[in-house]
Design a protein around this motif. Structure first.
Motif, PDB file in Angstrom:
ATOM      1  N   THR B  84       0.346  -0.439   4.100  1.00 29.80           N
ATOM      2  CA  THR B  84      -0.874  -0.215   5.218  1.00 29.80           C
ATOM      3  C   THR B  84      -1.766   0.631   4.178  1.00 29.80           C
ATOM      4  O   THR B  84      -1.317   1.753   4.192  1.00 29.80           O
ATOM      5  CB  THR B  84      -0.628   0.216   6.406  1.00 29.80           C
ATOM      6  OG1 THR B  84       0.781  -1.043   6.907  1.00 29.80           O
ATOM      7  CG2 THR B  84      -1.360  -0.189   6.988  1.00 29.80           C
ATOM      8  N   ARG B 135      -3.546  -4.719   5.654  1.00 29.21           N
ATOM      9  CA  ARG B 135      -2.095  -4.679   5.342  1.00 29.21           C
ATOM     10  C   ARG B 135      -2.223  -4.596   3.038  1.00 29.21           C
ATOM     11  O   ARG B 135      -3.355  -5.798   2.870  1.00 29.21           O
ATOM     12  CB  ARG B 135      -0.926  -5.298   5.172  1.00 29.21           C
ATOM     13  CG  ARG B 135      -0.554  -5.398   6.853  1.00 29.21           C
ATOM     14  CD  ARG B 135       0.302  -4.370   7.225  1.00 29.21           C
ATOM     15  NE  ARG B 135       1.669  -5.087   5.989  1.00 29.21           N
ATOM     16  CZ  ARG B 135       2.887  -4.217   5.939  1.00 29.21           C
ATOM     17  NH1 ARG B 135       2.369  -2.356   5.486  1.00 29.21           N
ATOM     18  NH2 ARG B 135       3.647  -5.073   4.738  1.00 29.21           N
ATOM     19  N   ASP B 163      -3.165  -6.740  10.269  1.00 32.72           N
ATOM     20  CA  ASP B 163      -3.346  -4.981  10.769  1.00 32.72           C
ATOM     21  C   ASP B 163      -2.285  -4.599  11.115  1.00 32.72           C
ATOM     22  O   ASP B 163      -1.409  -4.714  12.154  1.00 32.72           O
ATOM     23  CB  ASP B 163      -4.813  -4.706  11.018  1.00 32.72           C
ATOM     24  CG  ASP B 163      -6.068  -4.622  10.542  1.00 32.72           C
ATOM     25  OD1 ASP B 163      -6.005  -5.116   9.410  1.00 32.72           O
ATOM     26  OD2 ASP B 163      -7.033  -4.433  11.029  1.00 32.72           O
ATOM     27  N   ALA B 164      -2.127  -3.712  10.375  1.00 33.41           N
ATOM     28  CA  ALA B 164      -0.546  -2.666  11.056  1.00 33.41           C
ATOM     29  C   ALA B 164      -0.662  -1.838  12.479  1.00 33.41           C
ATOM     30  O   ALA B 164      -2.068  -2.110  12.610  1.00 33.41           O
ATOM     31  CB  ALA B 164      -0.407  -1.910   9.608  1.00 33.41           C
TER      32      ALA B 164
END
Lengths: 353, 173
Positions: B84, B135, B163-164
């Motif tokens: 990430t 990511r 997205d994280a």
């Protein structure tokens, strides 16, 4: 003045650390010195280190080396671009000020990544001396030549110092060169930088050293027989070699007076004299009596981790006092070309206490 | 102060205002035991970090010590090749030794399973779409034998995953 003592000492040295980086060289030594007195970094009020980026070839290398200490939660920390003996001086001042009761002092130097002979030339005056790239062996040889020309020593005197140091090194597990040789045998060797031979000069050494200082009752809690620092002082002679009488080291003499070397008998002296003839000069300036045992470790002629070797001298004397082998001793550290800057530290056990 | 006087032949000679004294020192850098272990695995397209026995954090590349606990790391932890972006920089300014066409993106990538981001390049995506939490995955150089350097990874590119969660990388921002 507060009573401040060396309560623990650890060191390592080798001719060349092939694989380990500075952190990996230093960490076992710091771990050992803390374990000797059963403390963690969090128990120590102050941390001070000595090293130089010129040896690592990396800017701010000492910041990365803090990885070996465990600086979390945040610690109070300082660094000197000098031998660890001067880091110890800063820590001693910190304790005298009442700003700390305990301190970890460490120093390390790997000479093998660069060419230490070229690296050390960078400490010379940058306008007229450093551009010539004179190496430290050549400068020391100039100083030795001055002694010979003044009839203050002979080459056999130099060889006697080397012979005694090499014999003493056999009992020192941290020595990187050792082995008894006769003076006649040593004098048969070729010159490295006339009038100095290989054995008159220090071996390239990678190593580290660490000391723990503590004040008053805290020192007595941590150590059965603390090595009390009863005097410590450092002085400097002119940078420009041409301004000095190289057969003398007035800064040693003044530091010795201020540290009180002559206030009692000196059982043992560890002198940071990387060149054999320098032991003759420092011994004279300190005013040591014939009965004083000089460099029982073998001194810097048998292991000279640049930036740590001065701190090692203090540790060696402290260790002899703490183990009861000596009652009072003198440690000396030097920096700069031809004994330019000098620190003198007097250590004593509990006299009848 | 004693008055200093120059020999007559130097009288009226122009003072030297500056000198240039080039100096160069060469070093052989030692990566260290732990970093060498890591680099030897990079040659085989593997990313292996080391875990601190006290705080359990995983460092990549390992340097031999946990920088907070001050103890040696020993346990090897093989990491995936995804991670990430925790922070990034769009480089627009030319500089000496620059190897990339401008603009390009340099980013901190937190590899999955590790606790210390590595710095690397981001590729295969317009620079203005790069963002925190994106990511990414490693794109390795071709060939079976890599050099023991992180340049064995050409760059990281987006995986296309969502997205994280910021909570998973907030500590590293």
């Amino acid at each position: 003045m507060r009573d401040v003592a060396v309560v623990a000492f650890a060191q390592s040295a080798s001719a060349q650390e092939g694989d380990r980086n500075e952190v990996e060289v230093l960490m076992p030594v710091v771990t050992e010195v803390r374990d000797q007195v059963g403390v963690t970094t969090a128990d120590l009020d102050f941390v001070c280190s000595g090293s130089t980026d010129y040896q690592a070839g990396v800017p701010f290398s000492f910041v990365m080396t803090l990885d070996a200490i465990g600086p979390w939660p945040p610690i109070r920390e300082s660094h000197v671009d000098m031998d660890g003996a001067w880091a110890l001086y800063e820590a001693w001042v910190k304790i005298q000020m009442g700003a700390a009761d305990t301190a970890l002092v460490y120093a390390y130097g790997k000479s093998s990544p660069g060419d230490i002979r070229r690296v050390l030339s960078r400490q010379l005056d940058p306008y007229v001396t450093a551009p010539l790239w004179p190496d430290p062996d050549a400068l020391a040889a100039l100083q030795a030549r001055c002694l010979l020309d003044a009839d203050m020593a002979t080459e056999a005197d130099f060889a006697s110092v080397a012979a005694r140091s090499l014999a003493a090194a056999e009992a020192n597990p941290h020595a990187v060169v050792a082995g008894a040789r006769s003076v006649e045998d040593l004098l048969d060797e070729a010159y490295l930088a006339s009038p100095l031979r290989r054995h008159d000069c220090p071996p390239v050494t990678d190593g580290a050293a660490a000391v723990i200082l503590a004040a008053g009752d805290r020192a007595r809690d941590l150590c059965e027989r603390p090595a009390w620092i009863t005097g410590i002082d450092h002085r400097i002679d002119p940078h420009q070699l041409g301004m000095r009488d190289l057969t003398a080291a007035p800064s040693v003499r003044v530091a010795a007076e201020r540290a009180g070397v002559a206030d009692g008998p000196v059982d043992v002296a560890e002198l940071h004299t990387p060149y054999s003839h320098q032991e003759l000069i420092v011994r004279r300036e300190l005013g040591l009596a014939d009965g004083t045992e000089v460099n029982p470790s073998g001194g810097a002629l048998v292991a000279n981790a640049v930036m740590a070797a001065g701190l090692v001298r203090i540790g060696e004397v402290a260790e002899r006092i703490s183990s009861g082998r000596a009652g009072r001793g003198v440690a000396h550290a030097t920096s700069g070309p031809c004994l330019q800057q000098n620190l003198v530290c007097v250590l004593e056990g509990d006299r009848g206490r | 102060m004693t008055e200093l006087s120059l020999p007559a032949r130097f009288e009226g000679v122009e003072m030297i205002q500056r000198v240039r004294i080039p100096a160069r020192l060469a070093y052989e850098f030692t990566a260290g035991v732990a970093t060498s272990r890591f680099l030897r695995q990079v040659v085989r397209k593997r990313l292996v970090g080391e875990r601190c026995p006290v705080c359990t954090k995983v460092y990549v590349p390992p340097r031999g010590a946990c920088p907070t606990c001050g103890v040696a790391t020993a346990e090897q932890v093989e990491l995936g090749h995804t991670g990430t972006i925790t922070s990034y920089c769009i480089v627009n300014v030319a500089f000496y030794g620059q190897a990339m066409d401008l603009p390009y993106v340099s980013a901190l990538v937190l590899l999955d399973g590790s606790d210390l981001p590595i710095m690397h390049l981001i590729g295969e995506v317009p620079y203005d779409e790069v963002h925190m939490g994106m990511r990414v995955e490693a794109v390795w150089e071709d060939g079976d034998e890599m050099e023991p350097t992180l340049e064995a990874i050409r760059y990281f590119r987006p995986t296309g995953e969502p997205d994280a969660d910021p909570a998973t990388y907030g500590e590293h921002v």
